[in-house]
Structure formats: structure tokens, C-alpha cells
Write a protein that holds these residues in place. Sequence first.
Motif, short mmCIF file in Angstrom:
data_model
loop_
_atom_site.label_atom_id
_atom_site.label_comp_id
_atom_site.label_asym_id
_atom_site.label_seq_id
_atom_site.Cartn_x
_atom_site.Cartn_y
_atom_site.Cartn_z
N GLN A 179 0.65 -1.25 0.11
CA GLN A 179 0.09 -0.01 -0.08
C GLN A 179 0.85 1.27 -0.04
N LEU A 180 1.94 1.27 1.15
CA LEU A 180 2.88 2.49 0.63
C LEU A 180 3.51 2.66 -0.55
N ALA A 181 3.92 1.47 -1.08
CA ALA A 181 4.65 1.57 -2.37
C ALA A 181 3.70 2.32 -3.51
N GLY A 182 2.33 1.60 -3.57
CA GLY A 182 1.47 2.17 -4.39
C GLY A 182 1.12 3.80 -4.29
N GLY A 183 0.90 4.10 -2.80
CA GLY A 183 0.72 5.60 -2.68
C GLY A 183 1.73 6.41 -3.15
N VAL A 184 3.03 5.82 -2.68
CA VAL A 184 4.18 6.76 -3.11
C VAL A 184 4.51 6.71 -4.75
N ALA A 185 4.09 5.61 -5.32
CA ALA A 185 4.24 5.56 -6.68
C ALA A 185 3.21 6.64 -7.45
N HIS A 186 1.97 6.68 -6.96
CA HIS A 186 0.86 7.50 -7.61
C HIS A 186 1.44 9.01 -7.49
N ASP A 187 1.87 9.59 -6.13
CA ASP A 187 2.24 10.89 -5.94
C ASP A 187 3.46 11.21 -6.82
N PHE A 188 4.59 10.25 -6.81
CA PHE A 188 5.71 10.42 -7.47
C PHE A 188 5.37 10.34 -9.22
N ASN A 189 4.53 9.68 -9.67
CA ASN A 189 4.34 9.60 -11.04
C ASN A 189 3.85 10.90 -11.37
N ASN A 190 2.76 11.67 -10.64
CA ASN A 190 2.37 12.79 -10.98
C ASN A 190 3.63 13.96 -10.97
N LEU A 191 4.64 13.90 -9.93
CA LEU A 191 5.62 14.84 -9.76
C LEU A 191 6.63 14.66 -11.32
N LEU A 192 6.72 13.36 -11.52
CA LEU A 192 7.84 12.99 -12.66
C LEU A 192 7.00 13.46 -14.08
N THR A 193 5.74 13.11 -14.00
CA THR A 193 5.08 13.60 -15.41
C THR A 193 5.25 15.19 -15.57
N ALA A 194 5.03 15.99 -14.45
CA ALA A 194 5.33 17.37 -14.50
C ALA A 194 6.75 17.59 -14.70
N ILE A 195 7.74 17.09 -14.33
CA ILE A 195 9.29 17.30 -14.62
C ILE A 195 9.38 17.10 -15.91
N SER A 196 9.32 15.69 -16.21
CA SER A 196 9.77 15.12 -17.63
C SER A 196 8.96 16.05 -18.81
N VAL A 206 -17.81 10.32 -27.93
CA VAL A 206 -16.50 11.11 -27.53
C VAL A 206 -15.52 9.97 -27.31
N GLN A 207 -14.31 10.38 -27.66
CA GLN A 207 -13.38 9.30 -27.37
C GLN A 207 -12.74 9.58 -25.88
N VAL A 208 -12.01 8.70 -25.20
CA VAL A 208 -11.56 8.79 -24.00
C VAL A 208 -10.27 8.49 -23.71
N ILE A 209 -9.50 8.94 -22.86
CA ILE A 209 -8.07 8.63 -22.65
C ILE A 209 -8.05 8.66 -20.94
N PHE A 210 -7.89 7.60 -20.37
CA PHE A 210 -7.73 7.73 -18.85
C PHE A 210 -6.21 7.86 -18.68
N MET A 211 -5.85 8.51 -17.78
CA MET A 211 -4.51 8.76 -17.22
C MET A 211 -4.34 8.70 -15.64
N SER A 212 -3.31 7.89 -15.19
CA SER A 212 -3.37 7.70 -13.91
C SER A 212 -1.86 7.32 -13.32
N GLY A 213 -1.30 7.88 -12.07
CA GLY A 213 -0.36 7.35 -11.36
C GLY A 213 -0.41 6.05 -10.87
N TYR A 214 -1.63 5.80 -10.59
CA TYR A 214 -2.04 4.18 -10.20
C TYR A 214 -2.20 3.60 -11.37
N THR A 215 -2.38 2.17 -11.37
CA THR A 215 -2.80 1.47 -12.70
C THR A 215 -3.63 0.39 -12.45
#
Length: 763
Positions: free
Chosen positions: A395-412, A719-728
Motif C-alpha cells: 500500500q505504501l509503495a502504491g501510494g508513493v508511486a501515484h504521487d511520485f508519478n504525478n511529479l515525474l510527469t510534470a518534471i519530464s 466522444v473518445q476517452v483517454i484515462f491517465m493515472s499514477g495508479y494502474t
Amino acid sequence: MTDATEFFSDPSSKKTPSGLRLVSLVVIGELLILSPVVGLLPQMWHIGFIVAGVSMLSAVLLVVVRGIIADHIAQQVVKTMAVFTEQELVPCVIANGQGDILTANPEARTRIRAHPGNRLEQCLKPMFANPPAILLRLQSRAEIYGKAREEVVTVGSTIPVSVFDVGNGRFCWRFHLDAPGQWDDVGVPVITEGRNGTLLRVNHAAIRLLGQRPDRLQGVFASEPREKDNVTQVQTAEGMVSAAVYELGRSGTVRDLLVLPMEEVDKNSNGTSFADLPVPIMCLSPDGRILEVNRLAVKLIGDVEPGQTNVDQIMQGLGHPILDWLTRTAAQEPTMRSEFLRLTRQDKEVFVQVTLARVVNNGQVSLIAVLNDATELKTLEAQFVQGQKMQAVGQLAGGVAHDFNNLLTAISGHCDLLLLRHDQGDPDYGDLVQINQNANRAAALVSQLLAFSRKQTLQPEVLDLRDTISDLIHLLNRLVGEKIRLILSHDPVLKPVRADKRQLEQVLMNLVVNARDAMPDGGEVRIETEVVVLNTPLTRDRATVQPGEYVTVKVIDSGVGIPADKLQKVFEPFYTTKRTGEGTGLGLSTVYGIVKQTGGFIFVDSFQGHGSEFTVYLPVSTHAQQGQVEKLPSANTHSARQGEGVVLLVEDEAPVRAFATRALRLKGYTVLEAGSAEEALRLLEDGALNVDVFVTDVVMPGMDGPTWVRKAKETRPDVQVIFMSGYTEGAFGDSGPEITNSTFLPKPFSLNQLTEAVFQQLN
């Protein structure tokens, strides 16, 4: 100073006027109503006096009705509580504030003679020296805090007493006469004798032996045990039987007696042999020497030499040294009565629960140790602890990955925007490339966390492992280096499996790298594939493989091996035997997560100095793949095509929303922004607004992505849809991703991946 017995007054008397006051109010009210009839008052006052009298009588009636209702509610509460207390295994009593017993469960009626109408303090006098003071102290705290608990110390024992306020001046009392930790956790009969032969406690094993819970020692023994061999006749459920009686401990007038039934012996025999006792038992000296040991104990712990073998040679303490425990028990210092110990047997891991008691024979202090096989218990405990730990870290890994993926998306993403404005000759270009590369490395580490926590997106397909390994063999040869030889061995009739090819390659690479690191001086790594048919369940390493067909992949090395005490820890996250900086401790845990998410199993066999063998079980695919997942834009796409159309971008993270908006506008799209699902739905209320594609985050505060998209598609189904998430996996929750014309884009994504995904959805 007020006596404790004066404390118990009826609380309701403080809240409700007494009967005398009510009668007085009724008389006054009637006089006010009748006063105009007398004719002594002016005409203008008549109505006022009548109204005042009626009001007073109405108030009295309201108070009476309220009292009746409150009393009825209180009675119902007592009846309801009585139903629950009937099921209690300890004495439970409901009493009013004065200490009068209103109801009592069978245990209370039997063991403390508590019957409705009796005073609670009178029932407790045989147990406690000053019951009124104890009741006063606990009831005072219960009135303030709602509940109270206290360990009441008596001669030779401690009795926990708890009370809680049930309302309307009623209190529920519980008396834990059989306090846990005494002798209930051992499988041998133990009885506790108090003053004048009164039995204070009888453990569960003794109740089963005797067939009852006797009140006095005379109801158990036909005669006092003989000092020579401690044997006497005991009245059991099956009649009189011979039993050996040992004094386990004494405190004042209270003593604990161990009662062990014996098989019939020859009448000419002088006594019963210690070896014939029906439970594993040892006699120890205070320094740990084993003085005597019976046959059942030898069967459990292995061969020992009485008088020569010390207990610390055959057992290991889990918390502190065994000899310290023995010394403190022999000196009658406060210590644990029972401990879990590990045997030092080489053939298998065995745990025993040892219950220790001090005895004195002929002036010599010795210790009686009653043994109980606790291997299964400790195994279940280890499974539970491991499961809890893995779940928490997951649970910790999943939560950290979600928040970290948002940060990495903004950085990259913003780095991609900067790279568009700098060519290779620009002095800042190299720095931007470094930022981009390190962001990708961080994304790979987050991917490992997601793999361990089994929250990554898999794209399963039907695979032939021979082709998969052949495509990977060149990379594997570069990974192992020149000193290590890589050998492949395939089953000639290998059957297909259904798995994510990219993730399966990650499994093989991690296992081969792990094998390489185990052979610093070089060696041989074998990769073997085979079809295995299980007709019965395979149970090992706390896992059960169900019957069926499996393809096994074995990675075998000839390295240093894994120590036995570390073998079960190799799949734990962040556990590594490598030096600092040489490994993250996520390699094998990532392998474990990918294999389990694929529906397979992984086991390890290793002997120190003889290498290790990792075996992966993957279920055979019985049918062709259905519902092929749409391919996402590749990470190495260097340029995305220009497009046109209206995109509604819904993202609660402002930096990610800003990057995605600029990226899409650069490629020619018209972008409408929304920071929440509710805001997006408000925008769509304008029927004249044309939207071609929704690009939405999945997990957002308030309404989530799939939920608002479903509502929007009620009026805009095409309408077409694209879902995006730091979780998978699991990001969609209970709503599920089954939405037409939709695809999934995991974070972090690059500028080109985002714009290419939109282009593919629109074209």
C-alpha cells in the motif's frame, strides 16, 4: 470522610423530583384552578390563575410521563444487556448506582453467587478485602469516562475488573476470574488452591479431565498426595484414576497444582516413572542442566543426556537468553511463566512453548518445564506477520508511486517543452537531457515499486517462451559478462503462456543478474523451461499451487548460495545481502510481484556453497488471447503528428494540467481545462460546445474519472476517452474501466506519448 457504602445513591433521584414534591405541585396547581370559584379574587385575575394552575398540572404530568418512559427505556436496556451478558464466559452483572443487582449471567450466579436483588458488594466479599472501596473507585471513573478497568490484587492472584455505564444509573460489571496468562494456555490440567482448600481457578484442561469446575480441593483428591511419589486418586469424569500431583508455584496461601493422570501400574510398584508422564516434561536445575526428561519430551526435542546436556544447547530464546529466564524463575523474580523457544535441530525447524514452574524437593530448588509443540502456531504467526508486512509495504509503495508519478510527469513534461526550444548546440541542451534521463530512471524505479505492489498495468498476450528468451538472449549475454557462461535448455513440446512480454523479460533479467552477482569468480547460469502437470496440489513455502498444467522456467547458478536463515527473506522488499550502493533490494521483490500478478508462483532452493535455483510456475494458456489491449504510444517516439480537434483535459494536479495543455496546444489541438470532474460536467452543460476527446485523470478528489465520463457519455456517447493515472491496476475502483472508445495512458508520460495517444484516438 464519607464511607464508601454511602456513595451508592440512586442517580435518578438527583434528576427527577421526588414524589412529595410532585404531590405538592399538584395541590398548588389545583388551588390555582379552584381559586376563582371561591370569589376572593378580582375578576381580571381569574383567567391568569386558571392558566397558571393548568400549566403547573401539565408540567407535573409531563414529568411523570417522562419518568415512566425513562424507566421503560432503562428496563429495555437492562433486558437487552442481559441477552448479551448471557453469552459471556466470565461473571457479568448489571447493577444500579446503589449496587443492587438487576441481572446476572449464569457465570456470575454460579461463581460469585450474584442473584437479582442481592447487593454486589456482598457477593464480592469472599474475593476482595474491601469491595465497597473498589466499587466506589471504578464506578466514579465510569460515570466520568463511560468505562473503567482495574487489576485488583488479591492474595496470590490478580483479578481484572471492568465496568461501563449503560445509562440511566445502570452499570455493567465484568469480573475476569480466569485471567489470561495464568495456566489456560497450557494443555495440562492445573488447579489453583486458595485458603482452606477453596479452588480459585481451574484451567480448561483440568475442566476436561474432571468433567466439572469444582469449588473445593476435597472434591478433586480422595486423599492428600503422598510426598514420596506425589501420587493420589483423583475424581474425574470417568471415575477415580491415579494421578501425579506437582506443586508448580506458591504465593502465600495460594498454590498452583499440576495434575497428571497416570496409567494403571503394577500394585507392587513403588510409584510411577517420570518417563511415563503423558505430556512432554523436563526437570531442570536453575543453571539449565537437564536432570530428567520423559519419553514424549525426547520425541519432541531429540536425544539428550540427563545431567550432561544443558537446555541452552538444544533451545534458543526468541527474546532473551534462556539461562537468564531460568535463573529469574528459580529466584522467584517477576518473569514470564511461558516462553516460545526454537529448537536447534538440524533436520527441521521446530518451535516449542515452554511453561516453567519452580519446585522444591528435599530442600533443593529445581524447575519443571512443560513442553508443547508450537511449530504450527509459529508458522501461522509468521504467515500472518508476513502478509501484514507485505500488504502494508504494498500500500505504501502504491501510494508513493501515484504521487511520485504525478511529479515525474510534470518534471519530464516541462523538460520536453524546454527541449523543443533548445537545439543540440545550445549550452543548456546537455543539462536538459540529463534532467530528462534521470526523470526516466526515477520512473523505472517507481515501476519497480508498482511491480512489487502488483499495481502495474499488464498487457498480457499469448507467448512462446522459447521465442521470448531467444529475443532476450543477446541482452542477457551482455549482462552476465565474459566470465559467466549462459546455457539454455528448452522442453521440445513447450506450451504457450499468457503474460506481459515486457514484464516477463524483466523477470528473466532480474533473475539472471541475481545469479551473476552470486558468482563473482565466474561460473555457469542455466535457463531451463519445461511443461509440468500437477495432479495434486503442490504446497511449499506457504503457498499452494493448484492442479493443472504449468510451464516452469528455472534459473540455476553455481554461486555462493543463500544461507538457510535468509532463504525466506529474499523476496521481501528492500532486503539485500549486497553492500551499500550495489543493490536496491527491489530486484527479487519485483520478480515476485510480476509473477504473482501474472497468476504464477516462484520458489527458491539453495544450499550455501552449492548455488541457487529459482523456479517460476506459469499457467499454460488454454485459448487464444481475447480482447487484445490497444498498444500505447512507445516511449521512444521522437516526434508526434500534428492534429486538430477539441480536447477536454480534466486533471486535479495543476503542474500536470499545465504541461498537458501546452503540449496539446503545440500540436494544434484546442484544449479546455478543468480541475475537477464537477467542473468538467459544468462545462459540458453547454450543448453548443463540441468536444472530440476527454483526457482525464482517474483518481481525483470528489467524483473520479470513470464516474464523470459515464455521466458525460449519456449525452455525448461518441466522444473518445483517454484515462491517465499514477495508479494502474485497481485505479478504476469498483466502477471498472469498461467504457467504450477508451484507452489508458499510465503516468509518467512524455509530451510525444500524450499527443500521439490523442492523435490515435481521434484517427
